[in-house]
Design an enzyme around this catalytic site. Structure first.
Site, PDB file in Angstrom:
ATOM      1  N   LYS A 185       0.831  -1.212   0.000  1.00  0.00           N
ATOM      2  CA  LYS A 185       0.000   0.000   0.000  1.00  0.00           C
ATOM      3  C   LYS A 185       0.861   1.257   0.000  1.00  0.00           C
ATOM      4  CE  LYS A 185      -2.386  -2.708  -0.494  1.00  0.00           C
ATOM      5  NZ  LYS A 185      -2.426  -4.183  -0.460  1.00  0.00           N
ATOM      6  N   GLY A 241      -0.551 -13.914 -13.915  1.00  0.00           N
ATOM      7  CA  GLY A 241      -1.683 -13.921 -12.997  1.00  0.00           C
ATOM      8  C   GLY A 241      -2.314 -12.548 -12.862  1.00  0.00           C
ATOM      9  N   ARG A 247      -0.788 -18.130  -3.348  1.00  0.00           N
ATOM     10  CA  ARG A 247       0.127 -18.424  -2.249  1.00  0.00           C
ATOM     11  C   ARG A 247      -0.241 -19.778  -1.636  1.00  0.00           C
ATOM     12  NH1 ARG A 247       3.131 -14.184  -0.255  1.00  0.00           N
ATOM     13  NH2 ARG A 247       2.999 -14.988   1.871  1.00  0.00           N
ATOM     14  N   HIS A 276     -23.702  14.956   1.715  1.00  0.00           N
ATOM     15  CA  HIS A 276     -23.445  15.433   0.356  1.00  0.00           C
ATOM     16  C   HIS A 276     -22.359  16.489   0.384  1.00  0.00           C
ATOM     17  CE1 HIS A 276     -24.142  16.593  -3.760  1.00  0.00           C
ATOM     18  NE2 HIS A 276     -24.149  17.859  -3.372  1.00  0.00           N
TER      19      HIS A 276
HETATM   20  P1  FAD Z   1       1.533 -14.320   7.866  1.00  0.00           P
HETATM   21  O1  FAD Z   1       1.217 -12.896   7.843  1.00  0.00           O
HETATM   22  O2  FAD Z   1       2.030 -15.000   6.688  1.00  0.00           O
HETATM   23  O3  FAD Z   1       2.423 -14.569   9.134  1.00  0.00           O
HETATM   24  C1  FAD Z   1       2.958 -15.816   9.447  1.00  0.00           C
HETATM   25  C2  FAD Z   1       4.211 -15.614  10.260  1.00  0.00           C
HETATM   26  O4  FAD Z   1       4.598 -16.863  10.812  1.00  0.00           O
HETATM   27  C3  FAD Z   1       5.405 -15.134   9.445  1.00  0.00           C
HETATM   28  O5  FAD Z   1       5.981 -14.003  10.057  1.00  0.00           O
HETATM   29  C4  FAD Z   1       6.372 -16.304   9.459  1.00  0.00           C
HETATM   30  O6  FAD Z   1       7.733 -15.920   9.458  1.00  0.00           O
HETATM   31  C5  FAD Z   1       6.005 -16.962  10.770  1.00  0.00           C
HETATM   32  N1  FAD Z   1       6.343 -18.390  10.838  1.00  0.00           N
HETATM   33  C6  FAD Z   1       6.041 -19.352   9.940  1.00  0.00           C
HETATM   34  N2  FAD Z   1       6.463 -20.550  10.384  1.00  0.00           N
HETATM   35  C7  FAD Z   1       7.049 -20.335  11.576  1.00  0.00           C
HETATM   36  C8  FAD Z   1       7.658 -21.171  12.539  1.00  0.00           C
HETATM   37  N3  FAD Z   1       7.722 -22.496  12.377  1.00  0.00           N
HETATM   38  N4  FAD Z   1       8.171 -20.604  13.651  1.00  0.00           N
HETATM   39  C9  FAD Z   1       8.080 -19.266  13.852  1.00  0.00           C
HETATM   40  N5  FAD Z   1       7.503 -18.434  12.994  1.00  0.00           N
HETATM   41  C10 FAD Z   1       6.985 -18.960  11.878  1.00  0.00           C
HETATM   42  N6  FAD Z   1      -4.297  -9.034   2.856  1.00  0.00           N
HETATM   43  C11 FAD Z   1      -5.208  -8.069   3.117  1.00  0.00           C
HETATM   44  O7  FAD Z   1      -6.179  -8.335   3.838  1.00  0.00           O
HETATM   45  N7  FAD Z   1      -5.069  -6.806   2.611  1.00  0.00           N
HETATM   46  C12 FAD Z   1      -4.034  -6.475   1.816  1.00  0.00           C
HETATM   47  O8  FAD Z   1      -3.946  -5.332   1.378  1.00  0.00           O
HETATM   48  C13 FAD Z   1      -3.077  -7.458   1.500  1.00  0.00           C
HETATM   49  N8  FAD Z   1      -2.033  -7.159   0.712  1.00  0.00           N
HETATM   50  C14 FAD Z   1      -1.115  -8.128   0.440  1.00  0.00           C
HETATM   51  C15 FAD Z   1      -0.058  -7.802  -0.408  1.00  0.00           C
HETATM   52  C16 FAD Z   1       0.897  -8.750  -0.716  1.00  0.00           C
HETATM   53  C17 FAD Z   1       2.030  -8.388  -1.632  1.00  0.00           C
HETATM   54  C18 FAD Z   1       0.807 -10.052  -0.129  1.00  0.00           C
HETATM   55  C19 FAD Z   1       1.860 -11.079  -0.417  1.00  0.00           C
HETATM   56  C20 FAD Z   1      -0.231 -10.380   0.707  1.00  0.00           C
HETATM   57  C21 FAD Z   1      -1.215  -9.417   0.991  1.00  0.00           C
HETATM   58  N9  FAD Z   1      -2.304  -9.707   1.805  1.00  0.00           N
HETATM   59  C22 FAD Z   1      -3.240  -8.753   2.060  1.00  0.00           C
HETATM   60  C23 FAD Z   1      -2.486 -11.034   2.412  1.00  0.00           C
HETATM   61  C24 FAD Z   1      -2.024 -11.004   3.889  1.00  0.00           C
HETATM   62  O9  FAD Z   1      -0.682 -10.588   3.939  1.00  0.00           O
HETATM   63  C25 FAD Z   1      -2.180 -12.383   4.519  1.00  0.00           C
HETATM   64  O10 FAD Z   1      -3.505 -12.843   4.334  1.00  0.00           O
HETATM   65  C26 FAD Z   1      -1.871 -12.304   6.002  1.00  0.00           C
HETATM   66  O11 FAD Z   1      -0.582 -11.838   6.229  1.00  0.00           O
HETATM   67  C27 FAD Z   1      -2.043 -13.674   6.660  1.00  0.00           C
HETATM   68  O12 FAD Z   1      -1.778 -13.558   8.010  1.00  0.00           O
HETATM   69  P2  FAD Z   1      -1.249 -14.787   8.873  1.00  0.00           P
HETATM   70  O13 FAD Z   1      -1.101 -14.273  10.258  1.00  0.00           O
HETATM   71  O14 FAD Z   1      -2.113 -15.964   8.639  1.00  0.00           O
HETATM   72  O15 FAD Z   1       0.157 -15.182   8.258  1.00  0.00           O
HETATM   73  P1  NAI Z   2      -4.736 -14.874  -6.816  1.00  0.00           P
HETATM   74  O1  NAI Z   2      -5.295 -16.179  -6.463  1.00  0.00           O
HETATM   75  O2  NAI Z   2      -5.463 -13.641  -6.450  1.00  0.00           O
HETATM   76  O3  NAI Z   2      -4.508 -14.795  -8.403  1.00  0.00           O
HETATM   77  C1  NAI Z   2      -3.750 -15.755  -9.108  1.00  0.00           C
HETATM   78  C2  NAI Z   2      -4.076 -15.628 -10.580  1.00  0.00           C
HETATM   79  O4  NAI Z   2      -3.117 -16.380 -11.311  1.00  0.00           O
HETATM   80  C3  NAI Z   2      -5.453 -16.194 -10.944  1.00  0.00           C
HETATM   81  O5  NAI Z   2      -6.174 -15.238 -11.672  1.00  0.00           O
HETATM   82  C4  NAI Z   2      -5.125 -17.436 -11.742  1.00  0.00           C
HETATM   83  O6  NAI Z   2      -6.099 -17.749 -12.716  1.00  0.00           O
HETATM   84  C5  NAI Z   2      -3.787 -17.062 -12.379  1.00  0.00           C
HETATM   85  N1  NAI Z   2      -2.987 -18.221 -12.812  1.00  0.00           N
HETATM   86  C6  NAI Z   2      -2.771 -19.385 -12.153  1.00  0.00           C
HETATM   87  N2  NAI Z   2      -2.017 -20.213 -12.892  1.00  0.00           N
HETATM   88  C7  NAI Z   2      -1.738 -19.583 -14.061  1.00  0.00           C
HETATM   89  C8  NAI Z   2      -1.007 -19.932 -15.251  1.00  0.00           C
HETATM   90  N3  NAI Z   2      -0.389 -21.105 -15.391  1.00  0.00           N
HETATM   91  N4  NAI Z   2      -0.924 -19.029 -16.239  1.00  0.00           N
HETATM   92  C9  NAI Z   2      -1.539 -17.823 -16.132  1.00  0.00           C
HETATM   93  N5  NAI Z   2      -2.249 -17.450 -15.033  1.00  0.00           N
HETATM   94  C10 NAI Z   2      -2.353 -18.312 -14.011  1.00  0.00           C
HETATM   95  O7  NAI Z   2      -3.258 -14.880  -6.193  1.00  0.00           O
HETATM   96  P2  NAI Z   2      -2.215 -13.704  -5.938  1.00  0.00           P
HETATM   97  O8  NAI Z   2      -2.559 -12.509  -6.741  1.00  0.00           O
HETATM   98  O9  NAI Z   2      -0.881 -14.318  -6.095  1.00  0.00           O
HETATM   99  O10 NAI Z   2      -2.464 -13.347  -4.418  1.00  0.00           O
HETATM  100  C11 NAI Z   2      -2.238 -14.348  -3.398  1.00  0.00           C
HETATM  101  C12 NAI Z   2      -3.085 -14.072  -2.196  1.00  0.00           C
HETATM  102  O11 NAI Z   2      -2.659 -12.896  -1.534  1.00  0.00           O
HETATM  103  C13 NAI Z   2      -4.532 -13.898  -2.559  1.00  0.00           C
HETATM  104  O12 NAI Z   2      -5.250 -14.972  -1.999  1.00  0.00           O
HETATM  105  C14 NAI Z   2      -4.959 -12.621  -1.939  1.00  0.00           C
HETATM  106  O13 NAI Z   2      -6.077 -12.798  -1.117  1.00  0.00           O
HETATM  107  C15 NAI Z   2      -3.778 -12.172  -1.092  1.00  0.00           C
HETATM  108  N6  NAI Z   2      -3.588 -10.745  -1.349  1.00  0.00           N
HETATM  109  C16 NAI Z   2      -4.548  -9.868  -0.944  1.00  0.00           C
HETATM  110  C17 NAI Z   2      -4.450  -8.549  -1.235  1.00  0.00           C
HETATM  111  C18 NAI Z   2      -5.536  -7.631  -0.822  1.00  0.00           C
HETATM  112  O14 NAI Z   2      -6.349  -8.024   0.001  1.00  0.00           O
HETATM  113  N7  NAI Z   2      -5.588  -6.405  -1.324  1.00  0.00           N
HETATM  114  C19 NAI Z   2      -3.305  -7.995  -1.975  1.00  0.00           C
HETATM  115  C20 NAI Z   2      -2.370  -9.003  -2.387  1.00  0.00           C
HETATM  116  C21 NAI Z   2      -2.516 -10.318  -2.061  1.00  0.00           C
END
Ligand code: FAD
Ligand code: NAI
Length: 473
Positions: A53, A186, A279, A451
């Site tokens: 963000k 994707g 993921r 508004h």
């Molecule tokens: P994580 O946040 O993955 O935390 C797990 C933690 O456990 C990690 O720090 C890891 O190091 C630790 N861990 C793992 N195994 C062990 C172990 N054995 N011992 C000790 N520590 C360990 N979601 C949203 O809702 N809004 C968003 O805007 C958004 N943007 C995103 C943007 C990107 C680029 C990505 C990749 C994801 C985004 N997400 C977003 C998804 C969001 O980050 C995840 O859904 C969320 O972080 C999941 O939370 P969690 O606590 O389950 O796991």
């Molecule tokens: P995603 O599941 O949102 O999108 C993956 C995309 O890749 C799909 O559209 C799928 O059809 C495509 N794909 C899969 N295999 C393919 C292939 N062989 N060739 C071409 N396209 C293919 O997964 P993404 O974007 O990687 O995000 C992972 C997770 O992180 C999501 O579940 C999302 O919830 C979370 N996330 C959330 C955010 C938010 O809440 N704003 C921001 C970023 C991530």
């Protein structure tokens, strides 16, 4: 070696784990949290929600300065990108935020152990701080465990994330020299968000997607609209119905191969290839077998309705279990489990958990999509209102997008709200409240909306749903 006994141990400090730990401590449990990385906050705070963000906001300002300021009567010249500074600001935001979690752990008297947590048995966990030796720096015993180990980027066959040219979102957030070209595999949430960042800064972005639309899980109308806007405003090229079959990196770039809709092989070339194909749950070296915890068929930790695993006293939350991979979903589950352990009766309405994509315009949805209503045979009616008819949106030059409300055909109960437009991420809370309180479309048509606001468009869409009586269309 330290010996410690806790009421609850949380493994993983993401938005699932750290929130669970705080709620446990508030409820009087002696709580410890184990995190394998030096900074707390997990994917979300370190390499996910917060840094993405920060980059989305910075790149949005940059794009506006180039494309909107002039029309607004602001003449600027010599606008230049300082990407290292943009990335540094992002890092500062991350550090402040993860530092805030460390403060909250202290404030709530939660013991933090840095190292990889691994079950010795169902009630004993060792912390491996020194990766090299594999020796435990602490062995902790506990009554209950919350597994919150999150997820890692997943790839597809023949595409290996080498973290140099073929990268995940984690590496993309660290790029300090703007690439001329970027291939994105994707058109999901990460593809569109990170694709937007680079396209706004001037990179030519090509998105290769297996299905026929963007952001597949959301209401179909949203995917169509965001694709149209990203093509128009950012020049992003989309290649739908293209199944990526491989990616090969050289020192300077990547060649991605795919089969197009006709099954013919096609080739794409770019400086980097961002793999955004989903993921996967992360349970590496967690010792689940030692504790006897079962996984499901998709490699997630299997839980019941109380989010308890098959082993009594061991719970799991967030990305490592079934359901949407969203930070707020993980946090709700953290609170839920803590309160369950304390004998309370918490509840999560999964249908009312919103999903947001932070493109511009933002995309947000909650409740049933139109496709789901059709598939489930639920009778519904639909109302919509375009932002081009909103005075507030015209004032801010944000006229793309619309609000769409889905309500039950007979009862008028609001079943879904889907928005693509300015500040949709914040506005979707009206939909969440509507679903939680089981409000009707009529309720939203009646509520007084200030508004001029973007949210007036929700009122107008609700009026449209309740009998085509929108005032401004
Ligand atoms: P994580 O946040 O993955 O935390 C797990 C933690 O456990 C990690 O720090 C890891 O190091 C630790 N861990 C793992 N195994 C062990 C172990 N054995 N011992 C000790 N520590 C360990 N979601 C949203 O809702 N809004 C968003 O805007 C958004 N943007 C995103 C943007 C990107 C680029 C990505 C990749 C994801 C985004 N997400 C977003 C998804 C969001 O980050 C995840 O859904 C969320 O972080 C999941 O939370 P969690 O606590 O389950 O796991
Ligand atoms: P995603 O599941 O949102 O999108 C993956 C995309 O890749 C799909 O559209 C799928 O059809 C495509 N794909 C899969 N295999 C393919 C292939 N062989 N060739 C071409 N396209 C293919 O997964 P993404 O974007 O990687 O995000 C992972 C997770 O992180 C999501 O579940 C999302 O919830 C979370 N996330 C959330 C955010 C938010 O809440 N704003 C921001 C970023 C991530």
């Amino acid at each position: 070696m330290a010996e410690n006994k806790y009421d609850v141990i949380v493994i993983g400090s993401g938005p699932g784990g750290y929130v669970a730990a705080i709620r446990c401590a508030q409820l009087g449990f002696k709580t410890a949290i184990i995190e394998r990385y030096a900074s707390l906050g997990g994917t979300c705070l370190n390499v996910g929600c917060i840094p993405s963000k920060a980059m989305l906001d910075s790149s949005h300002h940059f794009h506006d300065a180039h494309h909107k300021f002039k029309e607004q009567g602001i003449e600027v010249s010599g606008i230049r990108l300082n990407l290292p500074q943009m990335v540094k600001r992002k890092a500062d935001v991350v550090n402040q935020t993860t530092g805030g979690v460390a403060f909250l752990m202290k404030k709530n008297k939660i013991d933090v152990f840095t190292g990889h947590g691994r079950f010795v048995d169902a009630k004993t966990i060792e912390v491996l701080a020194d990766k090299g030796s594999g020796k435990a720096s602490a062995t902790l015993s506990t009554d209950k465990v919350i597994i919150a180990t999150g997820s890692k980027p997943a790839s597809i066959p023949n595409v290996v994330i080498d973290k140099k040219r073929i990268i995940s979102s984690t590496e993309a957030l660290e790029i300090t020299k703007l690439p001329k070209t970027l291939l994105v595999i994707g058109a999901g949430v990460i593809g569109l968000e990170m694709g937007s960042v680079f396209a706004r800064l001037g990179t030519k972005v090509q998105v290769i997607e297996y299905t026929d639309s963007s952001i597949g899980g959301m209401d179909g109308a949203l995917g169509k609209e965001i694709t149209k806007v990203m093509k128009k405003d950012l020049g992003v090229e989309f290649f739908f119905k293209h199944k990526v079959t491989g990616a090969v990196a050289s020192a300077k770039g990547v060649t991605v191969t795919a089969d197009n809709a006709k099954g013919e092989p096609v080739e794409f070339k770019g400086e980097y290839c961002l793999v955004a194909t989903g993921r996967k749950p992360y349970t590496d070296n967690l010792g689940l077998d030692k504790a006897g915890v079962n996984m499901d068929e998709r490699g997630r930790i299997a839980v019941d309705g109380d989010l308890q695993t098959n082993v009594p006293g061991i719970y799991a939350i967030g990305d490592v279990i079934k359901g949407a991979m969203l930070a707020h979903k993980a946090s709700e589950e953290g609170v839920f489990v803590a309160e369950k352990m304390a004998g309370q009766h918490p509840h999560i309405n999964y249908r009312a958990i919103p999903g947001v994509v932070y493109t511009w315009p933002e995309v947000a949805g909650v409740g049933y999509t139109e496709e789901e209503l059709k598939a489930e045979g639920i009778p519904y009616k639909s109302g919509s209102f375009p932002f081009r008819a909103s005075g507030r949106a015209r004032a801010s030059m944000d006229t793309d997008g619309f609000v769409k409300i889905l309500a039950h055909k007979e009862t008028d109960e609001m079943l879904g709200m889907h928005i693509i437009g300015p500040r949709a991420a914040d506005m979707i809370m009206e939909g969440v409240a509507g679903l939680e309180y089981r409000g009707s479309a009529e309720d939203f048509a009646i509520f007084s909306h200030a508004h001029p606001t973007f949210s007036e468009s929700i009122k107008e869409a609700a009026m449209d749903a309740t009998g085509k009586r929108s005032i401004h269309m």
